[in-house]
Write a protein that holds these residues in place. Structure first.
Motif, short mmCIF file in Angstrom:
data_model
loop_
_atom_site.label_atom_id
_atom_site.label_comp_id
_atom_site.label_asym_id
_atom_site.label_seq_id
_atom_site.Cartn_x
_atom_site.Cartn_y
_atom_site.Cartn_z
N ALA A 138 -63.61 63.97 -60.59
CA ALA A 138 -64.24 64.42 -59.69
C ALA A 138 -65.97 63.73 -60.18
N GLY A 139 -65.75 64.61 -61.16
CA GLY A 139 -67.51 63.88 -61.79
C GLY A 139 -67.15 62.25 -61.79
N LEU A 140 -66.40 61.33 -63.05
CA LEU A 140 -66.28 60.14 -62.97
C LEU A 140 -66.73 59.59 -62.16
N GLU A 141 -65.70 59.94 -60.88
CA GLU A 141 -65.87 59.16 -59.37
C GLU A 141 -67.18 58.87 -59.24
N VAL A 151 -50.64 78.63 -68.56
CA VAL A 151 -52.36 79.52 -68.41
C VAL A 151 -52.83 78.09 -68.56
N SER A 152 -52.46 77.32 -69.85
CA SER A 152 -53.62 76.47 -70.31
C SER A 152 -52.83 74.79 -70.11
N ASN A 153 -52.08 74.92 -69.42
CA ASN A 153 -51.57 73.93 -68.58
C ASN A 153 -52.23 73.70 -66.98
N LYS A 154 -52.21 74.67 -66.58
CA LYS A 154 -52.99 74.98 -65.11
C LYS A 154 -54.51 74.98 -65.51
N SER A 155 -55.21 75.47 -66.46
CA SER A 155 -57.17 75.53 -67.31
C SER A 155 -57.00 73.76 -67.41
N ILE A 192 -59.62 71.19 -65.35
CA ILE A 192 -60.71 70.28 -66.31
C ILE A 192 -60.58 68.84 -65.76
N GLU A 193 -59.42 68.81 -65.85
CA GLU A 193 -58.81 67.09 -65.62
C GLU A 193 -59.21 66.96 -63.97
N GLY A 194 -59.23 67.76 -63.16
CA GLY A 194 -59.68 67.18 -62.11
C GLY A 194 -61.14 67.64 -61.87
#
Length: 91
Positions: free
Chosen positions: A43-46, A29-33, A37-39
């Motif tokens: 996207a925000g940085l791009e 669950v934490s890996n998926k979350s 968040i990384e995605g």
């Protein structure tokens, strides 16, 4: 097998297996979350980088006096004798 060995195996199975299963579920669950968040962060940085490049393009395309005033070089930035960035082709 003695009763002692049977009880030890039963206690280990009843104590360790549920904790191990709960740990694996928590890890998944934490890996998926964190992947989500990384995605969002990428996207925000791009988007931020795109916005900054578009703003820079607009500044370069319009070398107005206001632009020259805002981009005026200061000695604390490493430029001497008050050169403008426009003198160097940046505005």
């Amino acid at each position: 097998m003695k009763i002692r060995t049977k009880l030890l195996i039963a206690f280990v199975a009843c104590g360790v297996l549920p904790v191990l299963i709960a740990g694996l579920i928590s890890l998944r669950v934490s890996n998926k979350s964190l992947s989500e968040i990384e995605g969002f962060a990428l996207a925000g940085l791009e988007q931020t980088a795109t916005n900054q490049l578009l703003a820079l393009r607009d500044v370069i395309a319009d070398p107005s006096p206001e632009c020259l005033y805002r981009l005026r070089a200061r000695p604390e930035h490493g430029f001497r004798d008050g050169q403008h960035f426009a003198d160097r082709g940046f505005c």
